[in-house]
Design an enzyme around this catalytic site. Sequence first.
Site, PDB file in Angstrom:
ATOM      1  N   ALA A  73      -6.253 -10.604  -0.761  1.00 27.48           N
ATOM      2  CA  ALA A  73      -5.580 -11.504   0.173  1.00 27.48           C
ATOM      3  C   ALA A  73      -4.080 -11.245   0.092  1.00 27.48           C
ATOM      4  CB  ALA A  73      -5.882 -12.948  -0.211  1.00 27.48           C
ATOM      5  N   GLU A 115     -14.134  -8.369  -1.869  1.00 30.28           N
ATOM      6  CA  GLU A 115     -15.020  -9.294  -1.143  1.00 30.28           C
ATOM      7  C   GLU A 115     -15.392  -8.732   0.235  1.00 30.28           C
ATOM      8  OE1 GLU A 115     -12.324 -12.621  -2.060  1.00 30.28           O
ATOM      9  OE2 GLU A 115     -14.122 -13.745  -2.631  1.00 30.28           O
TER      10      GLU A 115
HETATM   11  N1  3HC Z   1      -0.406  -9.464  -1.363  1.00 34.50           N
HETATM   12  C1  3HC Z   1       0.874  -9.253  -0.996  1.00 34.50           C
HETATM   13  N2  3HC Z   1       1.641  -8.300  -1.560  1.00 34.50           N
HETATM   14  C2  3HC Z   1       1.095  -7.554  -2.525  1.00 34.50           C
HETATM   15  C3  3HC Z   1      -0.229  -7.725  -2.959  1.00 34.50           C
HETATM   16  C4  3HC Z   1      -0.999  -8.724  -2.327  1.00 34.50           C
HETATM   17  N3  3HC Z   1      -2.284  -8.945  -2.660  1.00 34.50           N
HETATM   18  N4  3HC Z   1      -0.480  -6.825  -3.933  1.00 34.50           N
HETATM   19  C5  3HC Z   1       0.638  -6.119  -4.106  1.00 34.50           C
HETATM   20  N5  3HC Z   1       1.591  -6.550  -3.261  1.00 34.50           N
HETATM   21  C6  3HC Z   1       2.951  -6.007  -3.099  1.00 34.50           C
HETATM   22  C7  3HC Z   1       3.788  -6.126  -4.348  1.00 34.50           C
HETATM   23  O1  3HC Z   1       4.431  -7.382  -4.409  1.00 34.50           O
HETATM   24  C8  3HC Z   1       4.759  -4.988  -4.166  1.00 34.50           C
HETATM   25  O2  3HC Z   1       5.713  -5.420  -3.234  1.00 34.50           O
HETATM   26  P1  3HC Z   1       7.229  -4.916  -3.333  1.00 34.50           P
HETATM   27  O3  3HC Z   1       7.172  -3.424  -3.206  1.00 34.50           O
HETATM   28  O4  3HC Z   1       7.911  -5.633  -2.236  1.00 34.50           O
HETATM   29  O5  3HC Z   1       7.678  -5.357  -4.709  1.00 34.50           O
HETATM   30  C9  3HC Z   1       3.921  -3.915  -3.486  1.00 34.50           C
HETATM   31  O6  3HC Z   1       2.802  -4.605  -2.918  1.00 34.50           O
HETATM   32  C10 3HC Z   1       3.387  -2.847  -4.417  1.00 34.50           C
HETATM   33  O7  3HC Z   1       2.744  -3.482  -5.502  1.00 34.50           O
HETATM   34  P2  3HC Z   1       2.861  -2.914  -6.989  1.00 34.50           P
HETATM   35  O8  3HC Z   1       4.288  -2.680  -7.316  1.00 34.50           O
HETATM   36  O9  3HC Z   1       2.093  -3.839  -7.859  1.00 34.50           O
HETATM   37  O10 3HC Z   1       2.136  -1.516  -6.823  1.00 34.50           O
HETATM   38  P3  3HC Z   1       1.164  -0.757  -7.807  1.00 34.50           P
HETATM   39  O11 3HC Z   1       0.807   0.492  -7.116  1.00 34.50           O
HETATM   40  O12 3HC Z   1       1.742  -0.728  -9.177  1.00 34.50           O
HETATM   41  O13 3HC Z   1      -0.155  -1.685  -7.935  1.00 34.50           O
HETATM   42  C11 3HC Z   1      -1.999  -3.042  -7.156  1.00 34.50           C
HETATM   43  C12 3HC Z   1      -0.985  -1.898  -6.829  1.00 34.50           C
HETATM   44  C13 3HC Z   1      -2.934  -2.620  -8.287  1.00 34.50           C
HETATM   45  C14 3HC Z   1      -2.766  -3.300  -5.898  1.00 34.50           C
HETATM   46  C15 3HC Z   1      -1.202  -4.288  -7.600  1.00 34.50           C
HETATM   47  O14 3HC Z   1      -0.191  -4.548  -6.642  1.00 34.50           O
HETATM   48  C16 3HC Z   1      -2.023  -5.543  -7.726  1.00 34.50           C
HETATM   49  O15 3HC Z   1      -2.695  -5.723  -8.720  1.00 34.50           O
HETATM   50  N6  3HC Z   1      -1.944  -6.422  -6.723  1.00 34.50           N
HETATM   51  C17 3HC Z   1      -2.581  -7.727  -6.768  1.00 34.50           C
HETATM   52  C18 3HC Z   1      -4.056  -7.639  -6.544  1.00 34.50           C
HETATM   53  C19 3HC Z   1      -4.644  -9.021  -6.537  1.00 34.50           C
HETATM   54  O16 3HC Z   1      -4.361  -9.855  -7.364  1.00 34.50           O
HETATM   55  N7  3HC Z   1      -5.518  -9.273  -5.567  1.00 34.50           N
HETATM   56  C20 3HC Z   1      -6.167 -10.544  -5.430  1.00 34.50           C
HETATM   57  C21 3HC Z   1      -5.366 -11.402  -4.513  1.00 34.50           C
HETATM   58  S1  3HC Z   1      -6.014 -13.050  -4.410  1.00 34.50           S
HETATM   59  C22 3HC Z   1      -7.295 -12.934  -3.339  1.00 34.50           C
HETATM   60  O17 3HC Z   1      -7.646 -11.864  -2.906  1.00 34.50           O
HETATM   61  C23 3HC Z   1      -7.943 -14.232  -2.937  1.00 34.50           C
HETATM   62  C24 3HC Z   1      -9.239 -14.035  -2.250  1.00 34.50           C
HETATM   63  O18 3HC Z   1     -10.283 -14.108  -3.167  1.00 34.50           O
HETATM   64  C25 3HC Z   1      -9.465 -15.082  -1.210  1.00 34.50           C
END
Ligand code: 3HC
Length: 711
Positions: A73, A115
């Site tokens: 998300a 998902e």
């Molecule tokens: N939403 C919005 N922005 C996101 C994001 C997300 N889910 N995931 C990453 N970003 C952004 C980061 O803030 C960063 O932004 P910036 O360049 O402006 O600082 C950019 O994307 C790149 O992220 P990283 O620096 O972390 O890049 P990496 O390549 O090191 O890692 C990743 C990539 C493994 C995808 C890591 O970003 C990550 O773990 N992201 C979060 C994943 C996550 O937690 N997903 C679950 C979200 S909750 C959800 O899905 C709810 C659902 O069940 C309803």
Amino acid sequence: MALDTAASPHSASPVTHELRGKVLLVTVDNPPVNALGVDVRRGLAAAIEHAEADAAVQAVLIVGAGRNFIAGADIREFGKPPQSPALPDVCNRIEASHKPVIAAIHGAALGGGLEIALASHYRLAVAGAKLGLPEVQLGLLPGAGGTQRAPRLIGAEAALSLMLSGKHIGAQEALKLGLVDRVGSSDDVLAEGLAYAQELLAAHAPVRRTRDAQGLAERAAAQAAIDAARADTTKKSRGLFSPLKIVDCVQAALDQSFEEGQRTERKLFVECLDSPQRAGLVHAFFAEREVQKTPEAKTAKPRAIETVGVVGGGTMGAGIAVAVLDAGLPVTMIERDDASLARGRAHVEKVYDGLIAKGRMTPEAKAAILARLSGSTSYDALAQVDLVIEAVFEEMGVKQAVFAELDRVCKSGAVLATNTSYLDIDAIANSVKRPQDVIGLHFFSPANIMKLLEVVVPKQVSADVVATAFELAKKLRKVPVRAGVCDGFIGNRVLAVYRTAADHLMEDGASPYQIDKAVREFGYPMGPYQVVDLAGGDIGWATRKRRAATRDPKARYVQIADRLCERGWFGQKTGRGFYLYPDGARVGTPDPEVEAIVRTERERAGIEPRSFTSEQIMRRYMAAMINEGANVVHEKIALRPLDVDVTFLYGYGFPRHRGGPMHYADTVGLANVLADIREFAKEDPLFWKPSPLLVELVERGANFASLNQPL
Ligand code: 3HC
Ligand code: NAI
């Protein structure tokens, strides 16, 4: 089901589709990580509608553009008004498709991204894929059917393990669990996905919905897994809100119909979404990424770092050497004499021997790493290194003598870093002929484990040296925070103030055990006096003695810790400190003799002890931390409040779900914090001086978050 599929006006949809033979190729292209923002959700729903309506389409293939499938998300949408279609509805729409939908995964398929894949009918992953349901790390639970589909697909135990740990797994492990059906033989996700789709069509593979999967058919086994997870989570999750809700959702998957289960999931997801823990954890997520974007790292090109020297092989030098070796770089260690050098090397070896004993490293791997470690008692061995980190005794004279040697031997352009905890780095820089190359790299103990790296920026340092420090932090997998020069930089400076507040509380009537308990209940792994016992009371004692001459004679000074040190009670290593550690115990027990010393000290100071509740203790503890945090921002020692937050999250055990002290202050309300400080100031105006920044923000009705702008 009718979903809102209208794209936003004026913007090209981040989801495109094109026919490849009989397969509708749907590509999600929403940089940087293909998060499921509203336009992606609309685009996906529209693509499925299109596929259903177009007779030429026989199957749908979903892929991600760039480096990832879909990272989840869009976290930036949390806390804002919801926009339709909701992600669970999009997932249900995919699953309801009458034509097979295949997800082809490369890179991250996390949270909502996984998902989407779970709602698809077939799943393929290629090498390098990272699959997971990490919502728990953001204070959430998988809220788009994940808690209902994952247990049905891979069983309760495996699904609970994924959701409660938030861990990422690779393609092979996903295959083993049954989370994906196939692992591609190449890493060309598009070719693999299209080939798989053709194959499924040729075999007349039916639509296969995860909601009908039978992973929970063995009801007794599923219930046992849920019970075990509930017991374990109750024990370990220390005040966290979402983990037990995840267990509740899996129980619902077992007990309820799919639709009912989804409703339960939705209800609990919204509770998590609304919780302050979610806000704290999301703040921590963005803050730890924001700190990396220091101005110099954006504008200057880092110098190349291929070889590193470490001066001093004590606690810190050895830990730093391990951190650098672990990053794959060679290290040259300098010590005073052969015996100290042998000790330094032994410290390094001990870390790897510990890993071997735990079965986490082979002796061969240790040998390969140690082959990159060389040592010398002569500074000339550092002539060719690209960067030196000094970690000798905390004395200006000793440090300046070391830097004079470095100035003499190091090649031009080498970065000269000090790991000093408190000393004036400008004074160190000014003592050499190349102050532009001198910087502070303040590691935390144990340096190979602790994530925080304060990058301390003296006046004359050149921008590319700062950029180099941030680049090094990335290589070492540390979280760098930019700090200015002052006594204690960000972390230790603020620590000194709230530790003093704790000492005042102790002399005023709270026992050290009560203070530690209150701090633990707040969410810290340990209280401040447990930390003293772990680190060794002698360290702080030496600092206090050093500062005695310059201390404001009017400032209140609590002598309890000195009384313990005078008795040689330095903590765990001496078997007693604030606590007793009989027979080498690692967990201390309260010591009646310490309580007696505390009583005597109160009498000596003429203090009539009062009683404090945990809440009263924490109000003072946090007010002291927040106020000094505000000073540090006000004086531009920290760039923004979020830099203070990250320092405390990664270096001082601050509970992550509270987002850091400055974020926490916003949740309490800055006016309330200021009111507390003014109240406490009635007793001790010298200690409780409201920070000018705090006063200003309260006057403006603003909060710390308003200062957390990207640089
Ligand atoms: N939403 C919005 N922005 C996101 C994001 C997300 N889910 N995931 C990453 N970003 C952004 C980061 O803030 C960063 O932004 P910036 O360049 O402006 O600082 C950019 O994307 C790149 O992220 P990283 O620096 O972390 O890049 P990496 O390549 O090191 O890692 C990743 C990539 C493994 C995808 C890591 O970003 C990550 O773990 N992201 C979060 C994943 C996550 O937690 N997903 C679950 C979200 S909750 C959800 O899905 C709810 C659902 O069940 C309803
Ligand atoms: P330590 O006493 O364990 O190690 C210091 C080492 O430096 C000793 O092995 C000593 O032989 C060596 N040394 C002294 N003078 C030297 C010289 N001229 N040339 C070469 N080697 C020399 O001290 P520790 O704890 O490792 O601290 C080192 C530095 O790191 C200090 O500046 C300290 O403030 C800082 N620091 C310490 C932290 C901690 O938790 N111990 C945390 C962060 C920083």
